[in-house]
Design a protein around this motif. Structure first.
Motif, PDB file in Angstrom:
ATOM      1  N   THR A   8     -25.445  -4.240 -55.333  1.00  0.00           N
ATOM      2  CA  THR A   8     -24.534  -3.587 -56.265  1.00  0.00           C
ATOM      3  C   THR A   8     -23.284  -4.447 -56.371  1.00  0.00           C
ATOM      4  OG1 THR A   8     -23.287  -2.200 -54.695  1.00  0.00           O
ATOM      5  CG2 THR A   8     -25.376  -1.310 -55.564  1.00  0.00           C
ATOM      6  N   VAL A   9     -22.746  -4.506 -57.570  1.00  0.00           N
ATOM      7  CA  VAL A   9     -21.519  -5.261 -57.810  1.00  0.00           C
ATOM      8  C   VAL A   9     -20.536  -4.376 -58.566  1.00  0.00           C
ATOM      9  CG1 VAL A   9     -22.618  -7.533 -57.810  1.00  0.00           C
ATOM     10  CG2 VAL A   9     -22.482  -6.250 -59.938  1.00  0.00           C
ATOM     11  N   ASP A  10     -19.264  -4.578 -58.327  1.00  0.00           N
ATOM     12  CA  ASP A  10     -18.220  -3.956 -59.135  1.00  0.00           C
ATOM     13  C   ASP A  10     -17.793  -4.962 -60.193  1.00  0.00           C
ATOM     14  OD1 ASP A  10     -18.257  -1.548 -57.793  1.00  0.00           O
ATOM     15  OD2 ASP A  10     -16.645  -2.090 -56.416  1.00  0.00           O
ATOM     16  N   VAL A  11     -17.813  -4.526 -61.443  1.00  0.00           N
ATOM     17  CA  VAL A  11     -17.689  -5.430 -62.591  1.00  0.00           C
ATOM     18  C   VAL A  11     -16.338  -5.251 -63.284  1.00  0.00           C
ATOM     19  CG1 VAL A  11     -18.826  -6.237 -64.705  1.00  0.00           C
ATOM     20  CG2 VAL A  11     -20.187  -5.177 -62.890  1.00  0.00           C
ATOM     21  N   PHE A  12     -15.842  -6.333 -63.847  1.00  0.00           N
ATOM     22  CA  PHE A  12     -14.529  -6.416 -64.489  1.00  0.00           C
ATOM     23  C   PHE A  12     -13.409  -6.220 -63.471  1.00  0.00           C
ATOM     24  CE2 PHE A  12     -17.067  -5.144 -68.323  1.00  0.00           C
ATOM     25  CZ  PHE A  12     -16.932  -6.344 -68.983  1.00  0.00           C
ATOM     26  N   THR A  13     -13.629  -6.780 -62.291  1.00  0.00           N
ATOM     27  CA  THR A  13     -12.636  -6.736 -61.235  1.00  0.00           C
ATOM     28  C   THR A  13     -12.966  -7.813 -60.212  1.00  0.00           C
ATOM     29  OG1 THR A  13     -11.583  -5.337 -59.543  1.00  0.00           O
ATOM     30  CG2 THR A  13     -13.950  -5.042 -59.891  1.00  0.00           C
ATOM     31  N   THR A  14     -11.990  -8.176 -59.393  1.00  0.00           N
ATOM     32  CA  THR A  14     -12.219  -9.040 -58.241  1.00  0.00           C
ATOM     33  C   THR A  14     -12.027  -8.274 -56.942  1.00  0.00           C
ATOM     34  OG1 THR A  14      -9.903  -9.772 -58.304  1.00  0.00           O
ATOM     35  CG2 THR A  14     -11.510 -11.129 -59.482  1.00  0.00           C
ATOM     36  N   GLU A  15     -11.815  -6.964 -57.043  1.00  0.00           N
ATOM     37  CA  GLU A  15     -11.576  -6.115 -55.875  1.00  0.00           C
ATOM     38  C   GLU A  15     -12.713  -5.105 -55.725  1.00  0.00           C
ATOM     39  OE1 GLU A  15      -7.794  -4.245 -56.089  1.00  0.00           O
ATOM     40  OE2 GLU A  15      -6.696  -6.109 -56.452  1.00  0.00           O
ATOM     41  N   ARG A  16     -13.248  -4.976 -54.521  1.00  0.00           N
ATOM     42  CA  ARG A  16     -14.269  -3.975 -54.276  1.00  0.00           C
ATOM     43  C   ARG A  16     -13.696  -2.564 -54.467  1.00  0.00           C
ATOM     44  NH1 ARG A  16     -15.219  -8.177 -50.931  1.00  0.00           N
ATOM     45  NH2 ARG A  16     -17.351  -9.028 -50.970  1.00  0.00           N
ATOM     46  N   PHE A  17     -14.548  -1.666 -54.956  1.00  0.00           N
ATOM     47  CA  PHE A  17     -14.208  -0.262 -55.191  1.00  0.00           C
ATOM     48  C   PHE A  17     -13.246  -0.084 -56.369  1.00  0.00           C
ATOM     49  CE2 PHE A  17     -14.609  -0.815 -50.470  1.00  0.00           C
ATOM     50  CZ  PHE A  17     -15.976  -0.527 -50.426  1.00  0.00           C
ATOM     51  N   ALA A  18     -13.186  -1.084 -57.216  1.00  0.00           N
ATOM     52  CA  ALA A  18     -12.507  -0.968 -58.509  1.00  0.00           C
ATOM     53  C   ALA A  18     -13.536  -1.360 -59.566  1.00  0.00           C
ATOM     54  CB  ALA A  18     -11.277  -1.871 -58.566  1.00  0.00           C
ATOM     55  N   GLY A  19     -13.128  -1.412 -60.824  1.00  0.00           N
ATOM     56  CA  GLY A  19     -14.049  -1.799 -61.874  1.00  0.00           C
ATOM     57  C   GLY A  19     -15.193  -0.820 -62.044  1.00  0.00           C
ATOM     58  N   ASN A  20     -16.301  -1.310 -62.606  1.00  0.00           N
ATOM     59  CA  ASN A  20     -17.448  -0.462 -62.943  1.00  0.00           C
ATOM     60  C   ASN A  20     -18.655  -0.871 -62.107  1.00  0.00           C
ATOM     61  OD1 ASN A  20     -19.067   1.384 -64.212  1.00  0.00           O
ATOM     62  ND2 ASN A  20     -18.746   0.603 -66.280  1.00  0.00           N
ATOM     63  N   SER A 266     -10.056  -1.687 -64.468  1.00  0.00           N
ATOM     64  CA  SER A 266     -10.966  -2.729 -64.943  1.00  0.00           C
ATOM     65  C   SER A 266     -10.228  -3.637 -65.911  1.00  0.00           C
ATOM     66  CB  SER A 266     -12.172  -2.101 -65.651  1.00  0.00           C
ATOM     67  OG  SER A 266     -12.863  -1.219 -64.789  1.00  0.00           O
ATOM     68  N   ASP A 267     -10.478  -4.939 -65.792  1.00  0.00           N
ATOM     69  CA  ASP A 267      -9.836  -5.935 -66.654  1.00  0.00           C
ATOM     70  C   ASP A 267     -10.903  -6.619 -67.501  1.00  0.00           C
ATOM     71  OD1 ASP A 267      -7.133  -5.616 -65.611  1.00  0.00           O
ATOM     72  OD2 ASP A 267      -7.926  -6.519 -63.768  1.00  0.00           O
ATOM     73  N   ILE A 268     -10.859  -6.369 -68.798  1.00  0.00           N
ATOM     74  CA  ILE A 268     -11.879  -6.834 -69.731  1.00  0.00           C
ATOM     75  C   ILE A 268     -11.245  -7.816 -70.706  1.00  0.00           C
ATOM     76  CG2 ILE A 268     -13.570  -6.119 -71.463  1.00  0.00           C
ATOM     77  CD1 ILE A 268     -13.309  -3.262 -70.247  1.00  0.00           C
ATOM     78  N   GLY A 269     -11.902  -8.947 -70.905  1.00  0.00           N
ATOM     79  CA  GLY A 269     -11.449  -9.903 -71.906  1.00  0.00           C
ATOM     80  C   GLY A 269     -12.453  -9.991 -73.041  1.00  0.00           C
ATOM     81  N   VAL A 270     -11.969 -10.112 -74.267  1.00  0.00           N
ATOM     82  CA  VAL A 270     -12.830 -10.297 -75.430  1.00  0.00           C
ATOM     83  C   VAL A 270     -12.193 -11.353 -76.329  1.00  0.00           C
ATOM     84  CG1 VAL A 270     -13.970  -9.244 -77.425  1.00  0.00           C
ATOM     85  CG2 VAL A 270     -13.561  -7.874 -75.367  1.00  0.00           C
ATOM     86  N   HIS A 271     -13.007 -12.293 -76.803  1.00  0.00           N
ATOM     87  CA  HIS A 271     -12.541 -13.283 -77.775  1.00  0.00           C
ATOM     88  C   HIS A 271     -13.417 -13.168 -79.015  1.00  0.00           C
ATOM     89  CE1 HIS A 271     -10.410 -16.894 -79.082  1.00  0.00           C
ATOM     90  NE2 HIS A 271     -11.560 -17.308 -79.569  1.00  0.00           N
ATOM     91  N   GLU A 285     -17.226 -12.981 -77.669  1.00  0.00           N
ATOM     92  CA  GLU A 285     -17.395 -13.396 -76.280  1.00  0.00           C
ATOM     93  C   GLU A 285     -16.739 -12.369 -75.368  1.00  0.00           C
ATOM     94  OE1 GLU A 285     -17.305 -18.181 -76.339  1.00  0.00           O
ATOM     95  OE2 GLU A 285     -15.563 -17.199 -77.256  1.00  0.00           O
ATOM     96  N   LEU A 286     -17.516 -11.878 -74.409  1.00  0.00           N
ATOM     97  CA  LEU A 286     -17.044 -10.901 -73.432  1.00  0.00           C
ATOM     98  C   LEU A 286     -16.790 -11.632 -72.124  1.00  0.00           C
ATOM     99  CD1 LEU A 286     -16.579  -7.857 -72.814  1.00  0.00           C
ATOM    100  CD2 LEU A 286     -18.994  -7.742 -72.164  1.00  0.00           C
ATOM    101  N   ILE A 287     -15.645 -11.344 -71.491  1.00  0.00           N
ATOM    102  CA  ILE A 287     -15.190 -12.140 -70.351  1.00  0.00           C
ATOM    103  C   ILE A 287     -14.818 -11.217 -69.195  1.00  0.00           C
ATOM    104  CG2 ILE A 287     -13.507 -13.872 -69.599  1.00  0.00           C
ATOM    105  CD1 ILE A 287     -13.075 -14.353 -72.729  1.00  0.00           C
ATOM    106  N   GLY A 288     -15.271 -11.562 -67.982  1.00  0.00           N
ATOM    107  CA  GLY A 288     -14.898 -10.756 -66.828  1.00  0.00           C
ATOM    108  C   GLY A 288     -15.479 -11.291 -65.538  1.00  0.00           C
ATOM    109  N   SER A 289     -15.057 -10.687 -64.445  1.00  0.00           N
ATOM    110  CA  SER A 289     -15.493 -11.070 -63.103  1.00  0.00           C
ATOM    111  C   SER A 289     -16.288  -9.932 -62.481  1.00  0.00           C
ATOM    112  CB  SER A 289     -14.267 -11.379 -62.224  1.00  0.00           C
ATOM    113  OG  SER A 289     -13.488 -12.421 -62.776  1.00  0.00           O
ATOM    114  N   ALA A 290     -16.900 -10.200 -61.332  1.00  0.00           N
ATOM    115  CA  ALA A 290     -17.615  -9.177 -60.578  1.00  0.00           C
ATOM    116  C   ALA A 290     -17.611  -9.559 -59.108  1.00  0.00           C
ATOM    117  CB  ALA A 290     -19.041  -9.014 -61.084  1.00  0.00           C
ATOM    118  N   VAL A 291     -17.682  -8.547 -58.229  1.00  0.00           N
ATOM    119  CA  VAL A 291     -17.692  -8.772 -56.794  1.00  0.00           C
ATOM    120  C   VAL A 291     -18.802  -7.940 -56.173  1.00  0.00           C
ATOM    121  CG1 VAL A 291     -15.898  -7.002 -56.465  1.00  0.00           C
ATOM    122  CG2 VAL A 291     -16.300  -8.712 -54.683  1.00  0.00           C
ATOM    123  N   LYS A 292     -19.560  -8.549 -55.247  1.00  0.00           N
ATOM    124  CA  LYS A 292     -20.665  -7.835 -54.597  1.00  0.00           C
ATOM    125  C   LYS A 292     -20.129  -6.822 -53.605  1.00  0.00           C
ATOM    126  CE  LYS A 292     -23.350  -9.704 -51.412  1.00  0.00           C
ATOM    127  NZ  LYS A 292     -24.358 -10.580 -50.763  1.00  0.00           N
TER     128      LYS A 292
END
Length: 301
Positions: A8-20, A266-271, A285-292
């Motif tokens: 499982t990963v948390d998406v649109f974040t670099t912090e666990r237990f945030a994002g989606n 959640s931090d979402i980028g779109v171009h 273009e959809l832009i974001g990070s994820a953390v396991k």
């Protein structure tokens, strides 16, 4: 009993237990699953989406690619934003050992991805449609969100589809206080344009925090009945494309923050790049990070 590995990963974040949160189930080469088995796995995870990720191969152009299928708890969808970014970060960052480019093959079409420093930029399949005949007025919105009557009238209400089968009622609110007043509600039932009246419909509320030449900063919330989503990449793409066409800007970048009220920022980028006519979308273009967060195995029959 057979089993498959998952993360499982948390998406649109670099912090666990945030994002989606997102579950990704790994399927090795030659292993066959039925659609029913995939759907049951998604229901068991009970997250907004689960991805079934088939073992990667090297494409004709030398780029690693993976076949993916995306499931809600009760249905399969051809495309969704946070599963694309979460899967891309996991596949390119972990499975392909930080490969700079990759491709996800989903039912909506191939998605080319660039990956660098833990951040994925995905070129999203799109067929952006602004509903012209359908109407969703302020009275109907107040019927779903009565608290908005005291928080200030919406500045605009538009219905936008990023692809056929997925639509969002996009309501611009006057303030963050109005955004905070949003509550769970009955599911909206707008009559959509002919040929587009199918699939998922959500309510996407937004506040423009900053508008500069070539870019916007937004705060958003996405409600679908009794469900609130911490990050909705498909809605972010739809709204960004609509706003770029409204501004008639050939290129625009959007920084979108969602999930704050849920405690899952959640931090979402779109171009967005428009065609030269400025009334149709060339590229999103959809832009974001994820953390396991977790890993393990799932047994199934």
């Amino acid at each position: 009993m057979p089993s498959l590995s998952f993360v499982t990963v948390d998406v649109f974040t670099t912090e666990r237990f945030a994002g989606n949160p997102l579950a990704v189930v790994n399927v090795p080469k030659g292993h066959v699953l039925t659609t029913e088995q995939m759907q049951r796995m998604a229901k068991e995870f009970n997250l907004s989406e689960t991805v079934i990720l088939h073992e990667g191969v090297t494409g004709d152009d030398g780029v690693p690619e993976w076949s993916v299928r995306i499931f809600l708890t009760d249905a399969e969808v051809p495309f969704a934003g946070h599963p694309t970014i979460g899967t891309a970060c996991y596949a390119l960052g972990t499975l392909a050992k930080n490969a700079g480019k990759g491709r996800l093959l989903c039912k909506a079409g191939p998605i080319d991805v660039d990956y660098e420093d833990g951040r994925a930029k995905a070129s999203i399949p799109h067929n952006v449609h602004l509903h012209r005949d359908a109407q969703f007025n302020t009275a109907q919105l107040y019927g779903l969100q009565p608290a908005l009557g005291d928080a200030g009238a919406p500045k605009a209400i538009d219905i936008v589809s990023p692809v056929n089968g997925m639509s969002f009622i996009c309501a611009e609110l006057p303030s963050l206080e109005a955004l905070a007043a949003i509550e769970m509600s009955a599911k909206p039932k707008p009559q959509l344009d002919e040929g587009w009246d199918t699939g998922f419909v959500g309510s996407y509320f937004y506040v423009v925090l900053k508008h500069e030449s070539g870019g916007m900063e937004l705060r958003t919330r996405m409600i679908e009945g009794s469900f609130e989503d911490p990050a909705t990449g498909s809605a972010a793409c739809a709204l960004s494309a609509f706003l770029a066409m409204k501004q008639r800007a050939r290129t625009m970048s959007f920084t979108i923050t969602q999930g704050v009220e849920m405690g899952r920022k959640s931090d979402i980028g779109v171009h967005v790049t428009l065609k030269e006519s400025l009334d149709a979308v060339e590229k999103v273009e959809l832009i974001g990070s994820a953390v396991k967060v977790m890993e393990g195995s799932i047994e199934y029959e």
